[in-house]
Motif scaffolding. Structure first.
Motif, short mmCIF file in Angstrom:
data_model
loop_
_atom_site.label_atom_id
_atom_site.label_comp_id
_atom_site.label_asym_id
_atom_site.label_seq_id
_atom_site.Cartn_x
_atom_site.Cartn_y
_atom_site.Cartn_z
N ILE A 31 49.39 -25.89 6.46
CA ILE A 31 50.43 -26.28 5.50
C ILE A 31 50.58 -25.23 4.42
CG2 ILE A 31 51.01 -27.96 3.70
CD1 ILE A 31 49.91 -30.13 5.49
N GLN A 32 49.45 -24.68 3.98
CA GLN A 32 49.53 -23.65 2.95
C GLN A 32 50.32 -22.44 3.45
OE1 GLN A 32 48.63 -23.87 -0.21
NE2 GLN A 32 48.05 -26.00 0.20
N ARG A 33 50.13 -22.07 4.71
CA ARG A 33 50.90 -20.94 5.27
C ARG A 33 52.38 -21.29 5.35
NH1 ARG A 33 46.87 -19.48 10.37
NH2 ARG A 33 45.14 -18.66 9.10
N ALA A 34 52.65 -22.55 5.76
CA ALA A 34 54.06 -22.99 5.81
C ALA A 34 54.66 -23.02 4.42
CB ALA A 34 54.15 -24.36 6.47
N MET A 35 53.84 -23.42 3.45
CA MET A 35 54.32 -23.47 2.08
C MET A 35 54.66 -22.07 1.57
SD MET A 35 54.57 -26.51 0.96
CE MET A 35 54.00 -28.17 1.33
N ALA A 36 53.83 -21.14 1.94
CA ALA A 36 54.09 -19.77 1.51
C ALA A 36 55.43 -19.29 2.06
CB ALA A 36 52.96 -18.85 1.98
N LYS A 37 55.73 -19.65 3.30
CA LYS A 37 57.01 -19.27 3.89
C LYS A 37 58.16 -20.02 3.23
CE LYS A 37 59.41 -19.15 8.36
NZ LYS A 37 59.31 -19.46 9.82
N LEU A 38 57.95 -21.33 3.01
CA LEU A 38 58.99 -22.15 2.38
C LEU A 38 59.24 -21.73 0.94
CD1 LEU A 38 60.84 -24.72 2.59
CD2 LEU A 38 58.90 -25.99 1.66
N SER A 39 58.19 -21.31 0.26
CA SER A 39 58.31 -20.99 -1.17
C SER A 39 59.03 -19.67 -1.41
CB SER A 39 56.91 -20.94 -1.80
OG SER A 39 56.26 -22.18 -1.68
N HIS A 40 59.27 -18.90 -0.38
CA HIS A 40 59.94 -17.62 -0.57
C HIS A 40 61.32 -17.86 -1.18
CE1 HIS A 40 60.96 -13.43 0.00
NE2 HIS A 40 62.08 -13.79 0.64
N GLY A 41 61.52 -17.29 -2.34
CA GLY A 41 62.80 -17.45 -3.03
C GLY A 41 62.93 -18.77 -3.77
N ARG A 42 61.87 -19.58 -3.78
CA ARG A 42 61.90 -20.86 -4.48
C ARG A 42 60.77 -20.92 -5.50
NH1 ARG A 42 63.06 -22.08 0.88
NH2 ARG A 42 64.99 -23.27 1.21
N THR A 43 61.02 -21.68 -6.54
CA THR A 43 59.98 -21.91 -7.54
C THR A 43 59.15 -23.11 -7.10
OG1 THR A 43 61.47 -21.09 -9.24
CG2 THR A 43 59.55 -22.34 -9.97
N ASP A 59 51.70 -31.33 -26.84
CA ASP A 59 52.19 -30.95 -28.16
C ASP A 59 52.43 -29.44 -28.19
OD1 ASP A 59 52.96 -31.08 -30.78
OD2 ASP A 59 50.95 -31.28 -31.61
N GLY A 60 53.69 -29.03 -28.35
CA GLY A 60 54.03 -27.62 -28.49
C GLY A 60 53.75 -26.79 -27.25
N LEU A 61 54.02 -27.33 -26.04
CA LEU A 61 53.75 -26.62 -24.79
C LEU A 61 54.92 -25.69 -24.46
CD1 LEU A 61 52.08 -26.14 -22.22
CD2 LEU A 61 53.21 -28.14 -21.22
N SER A 62 54.62 -24.44 -24.21
CA SER A 62 55.64 -23.46 -23.79
C SER A 62 55.20 -22.80 -22.50
CB SER A 62 55.87 -22.41 -24.89
OG SER A 62 56.40 -23.00 -26.06
N LEU A 63 56.17 -22.58 -21.62
CA LEU A 63 55.87 -22.00 -20.30
C LEU A 63 57.14 -21.37 -19.75
CD1 LEU A 63 53.97 -21.72 -17.80
CD2 LEU A 63 54.82 -23.97 -17.07
N ASP A 64 57.00 -20.22 -19.11
CA ASP A 64 58.15 -19.57 -18.49
C ASP A 64 57.78 -19.23 -17.04
OD1 ASP A 64 60.88 -18.15 -19.25
OD2 ASP A 64 59.78 -16.80 -17.91
N VAL A 65 58.55 -19.78 -16.10
CA VAL A 65 58.28 -19.59 -14.68
C VAL A 65 59.46 -18.84 -14.06
CG1 VAL A 65 57.74 -20.70 -12.49
CG2 VAL A 65 56.98 -21.75 -14.64
N GLU A 66 59.18 -17.69 -13.50
CA GLU A 66 60.23 -16.88 -12.89
C GLU A 66 60.63 -17.46 -11.55
OE1 GLU A 66 61.87 -14.35 -14.13
OE2 GLU A 66 60.75 -14.43 -16.02
N PRO A 67 61.87 -17.22 -11.12
CA PRO A 67 62.33 -17.73 -9.82
C PRO A 67 61.44 -17.22 -8.69
CG PRO A 67 64.18 -16.94 -11.11
CD PRO A 67 62.94 -16.53 -11.86
N GLY A 68 61.11 -18.09 -7.76
CA GLY A 68 60.33 -17.71 -6.59
C GLY A 68 58.83 -17.72 -6.82
N ASN A 69 58.37 -17.92 -8.05
CA ASN A 69 56.94 -17.95 -8.33
C ASN A 69 56.33 -19.29 -7.93
OD1 ASN A 69 57.05 -15.39 -9.32
ND2 ASN A 69 56.43 -15.90 -11.41
N THR A 70 55.06 -19.22 -7.53
CA THR A 70 54.29 -20.43 -7.26
C THR A 70 53.33 -20.64 -8.42
OG1 THR A 70 54.42 -20.18 -4.85
CG2 THR A 70 52.64 -21.55 -5.72
#
Length: 661
Positions: A592-604, A434-445
């Motif tokens: 996997i977490q290290r790979a995720m960090a590399k994959l997440s670069h430039g991705r949300t 109910d009434g949830l607001s959120l703003d996620v910038e590009p590339g953020n995890t």
């Protein structure tokens, strides 16, 4: 979905018991008023696109039946020729009129009346040439009728198979348009039963009844016409039993139809239980529920036996009843026909033909009545399929302008996600978000944590448009996702779930499912990024190792690595990980977490996790409770605040210490 919210429509996952008949479908089989006529009409309507072939079936059937019903008349003429030859050979030296007068003079008026209806010539024996020509004509008529019947059945088979083909395609298309909520409320075995068993039953029913039903109706009409042509009196005698036949067939049919409906519903329920127990076989063994599972199966199997027995027995009584009525008809025709022959009103050949017609008349009536059980069973299955086809679909995608090029638009996406005053509920009177607001910038995890039922997975479902928001909106790069097509939106999102999904095929095929244009080098690169390459190369055939849909031959953690590699390969703008590392060991999780960090670069990236150690490096951590964000910040900030996150972290740390001790 992992850790589903308890307030949403229930999804059956485990083999745990539920009391009463509601344990399979969240309230028992879906009940609704049975519309036999409407469903039958809709079933026949499936063949409308092939109406030209249907007309051909009717034409071929009409010609075949017309020739078939003339057969007894031709054979009756042959009988008259034989009888006339026998009588003519015995009466010599007199004319026909003199012979008849002599019989009457000697008090044999009945014999004279009978012979008056026979065209014989005294002194002339059997004309074998004429008899042979008549028999050859009868043989030719029956051969042509058989050939036309074969062509009719071949055409009917084509029409039916095309209709069932379209029905399967309609069901397949419908399943792709159904919302996730539908599958949340239906056991997989029940849906599969409708899409397989019920459609198969519809096809078999149409194959076994359509051509025969058409021929039976045409035979009734043709035979009736021939009967009236020979003797209207005998025709009326034969029709005396028709009302009784219709009454019996109708009453028995009405009693059998509900049983057929229940039979196929119970079949779906039993299939759902079998599929569930097979999928969760290991859990059933681990928790010692094998006996309970077997008892449940026995109960449902017994119910299927009872409903199937009642349906088949009730409908099965139609045929013997029809045979009894047909025998009554035969006796009446034989008695009245004999009297007509004795009076000279009919010849013996006419009565012979009429008796054959009476049999041909009662036989299709019996066939139509005996087909009632097949038709009722098929319509019951068709009704279940139509119920699936009529289920409420997800909202249609917005119309895209002709100039719009989704691929070009996707290439420009940056991954800026915003939730603006979003509200959602699975059940109308039970708010979840109910009434949830959120703003996620590009590339953020963004890591999302919270207790079970807090709304974590629901948030991802809304982002993917598996469910539609009730209020507010979700935007991607400033564009409301509801204005995007689902394909356009989801092609920008890569998702890895806690529950792995693999299909029968090679490991390379399973990884390549993430991209239709991926090369072998790209598939292997994705596997290396997910740290799956090493274990894949140890398998007998490496990337060409064939696995089934259960992933037999690889462990749960290895299956998860394959699904993660599949997500890597899709190269998404947004990455969603719903407890994606829950099935891997600690060392692999770190990799996997290290790979995720590399994959997440430039991705949300959105990461749903219960183990807080997996999301310590997230840019933002959201703590959700009861559908609301109660805290947000980095790992250090949230620990320092001493709020809900700190309590969760302390509880997990204390549990870990206890486990070590």
């Amino acid at each position: 979905m992992s850790n589903g919210d308890p307030k949403k429509a229930p999804t059956r996952r485990g083999p745990g018991p539920m009391a009463g008949p509601a344990r399979f479908m969240g309230g028992g089989p879906i009940e609704r008023s049975m519309d036999f006529k409407g469903s039958l009409k809709r079933l026949v309507g499936l063949m409308r696109p092939d109406r030209a072939f249907l007309y051909a079936v009717l034409a071929l059937g009409t010609l075949s039946v017309a020739l078939t019903v003339t057969g007894p008349r031709i054979l009756g003429h042959a009988t008259d020729l034989i009888f006339a030859g026998v009588i003519g050979r015995q009466l010599r030296g007199v004319s026909k009129e003199q012979a008849l007068d002599s019989l009457r003079a000697h008090g044999k008026g009945g014999v004279a009346d009978m012979l008056s209806g026979i065209d014989f010539t005294p002194g002339q024996g059997m004309d074998f040439g004429a008899i042979g020509r008549v028999l050859l004509l009868a043989l030719a008529v029956y051969l042509v009728a058989a050939l036309l019947s074969v062509l009719q059945m071949r055409t009917a088979t084509k029409v039916i198979n095309r209709a069932v083909y379209r029905l399967r395609s309609d069901v397949e298309d419908k399943l792709s348009r159904l919302p996730l909520s539908y599958f949340d409320q239906q056991p997989r075995g029940e849906v599969l039963s409708r899409a397989t068993n019920d459609i198969d039953n519809v096809g078999q029913t149409m194959q076994q009844t359509m051509g025969q039903l058409i021929n039976s109706v045409l035979t009734i009409v043709g035979v009736l016409a021939m009967m009236f042509w020979i003797s209207w009196l005998l025709a009326l005698v034969a029709l005396v039993t028709v009302p009784l036949t219709l009454t019996v067939a109708t009453r028995v049919g009405k009693r059998a139809q509900p049983q057929f409906v229940q039979q196929w519903k119970t079949t779906g329920t039993l299939n759902a239980h079998i599929e569930e127990m097979y999928t969760g076989h290991s859990l059933v063994k681990v928790f010692g529920r094998a006996k309970e599972s077997a008892d449940t199966f026995a109960q449902e199997n017994e119910e299927l036996f009872r409903s199937g027995f009642r349906a088949q027995f009730i409908s099965g009584t139609i045929q013997p009843l029809m045979m009894f009525i047909g025998n009554l008809n035969y006796v009446l025709v034989a008695v009245v026909g004999g009297l007509r022959v004795a009076s000279g009103a009919l010849s013996i050949g006419d009565v012979q033909a009429f008796i054959q017609y009476s049999r041909q008349f009662s036989q299709p009536l019996t066939q139509v009545a005996s087909m009632a059980n097949l038709i009722q069973s098929g319509v019951a299955s068709a009704e279940r399929v139509f119920e699936l086809l009529d289920a409420e679909e997800q909202s249609a995608d917005p119309e895209r302008p002709a100039a719009a090029v989704p691929s070009a638009r996707l290439s420009k996406l940056r991954g800026h996600v915003a939730l603006e005053d979003v509200s959602f509920r699975y059940v109308p009177d039970k708010p979840l978000i109910d009434g949830l607001s959120l703003d996620v910038e590009p590339g953020n995890t963004v890591a999302i944590v919270g207790p079970t039922g807090a709304g974590k997975t629901t948030l991802v479902n809304l982002l993917m448009r598996f469910y539609e928001v009730d209020g507010g909106r979700i935007t991607l790069d400033g564009t409301d996702v509801s204005t995007m097509t689902r394909e356009e939106l989801r092609s920008a999102i890569g998702m890895v779930l806690q529950d792995t999904w693999l299909f029968g095929g090679t490991i390379a095929d399973n990884i390549g499912y993430g991209s239709t244009t991926a090369t072998r080098e790209q598939i292997e690169a994705a596997a290396r990024a997910a740290h799956a390459d090493r274990f894949i190369r140890t398998l007998p055939d490496g990337y060409d190792t064939v696995i089934d849909d259960e992933g037999t031959g690889v462990s749960a953690g290895e299956k998860q690595l394959i699904t993660i590699a599949r997500a890597f390969l899709s190269d998404p703008v947004i990455l969603v990980l719903d407890e994606a590392t829950s099935s891997v060991d600690t060392r692999t999780e770190v990799l996997i977490q290290r790979a995720m960090a590399k994959l997440s670069h430039g991705r949300t990236s959105f990461v749903i996790a219960h183990r807080l150690s997996t999301i310590r490096d997230a840019d933002v951590i959201l703590v959700m409770e009861s559908g609301s964000i109660v805290e947000q910040g980095t790992h250090g900030q949230l620990l320092a605040s001493g709020g809900a996150y700190a309590r969760l972290y302390a509880a997990q740390f204390a549990q870990a210490v206890a486990e070590v001790d």
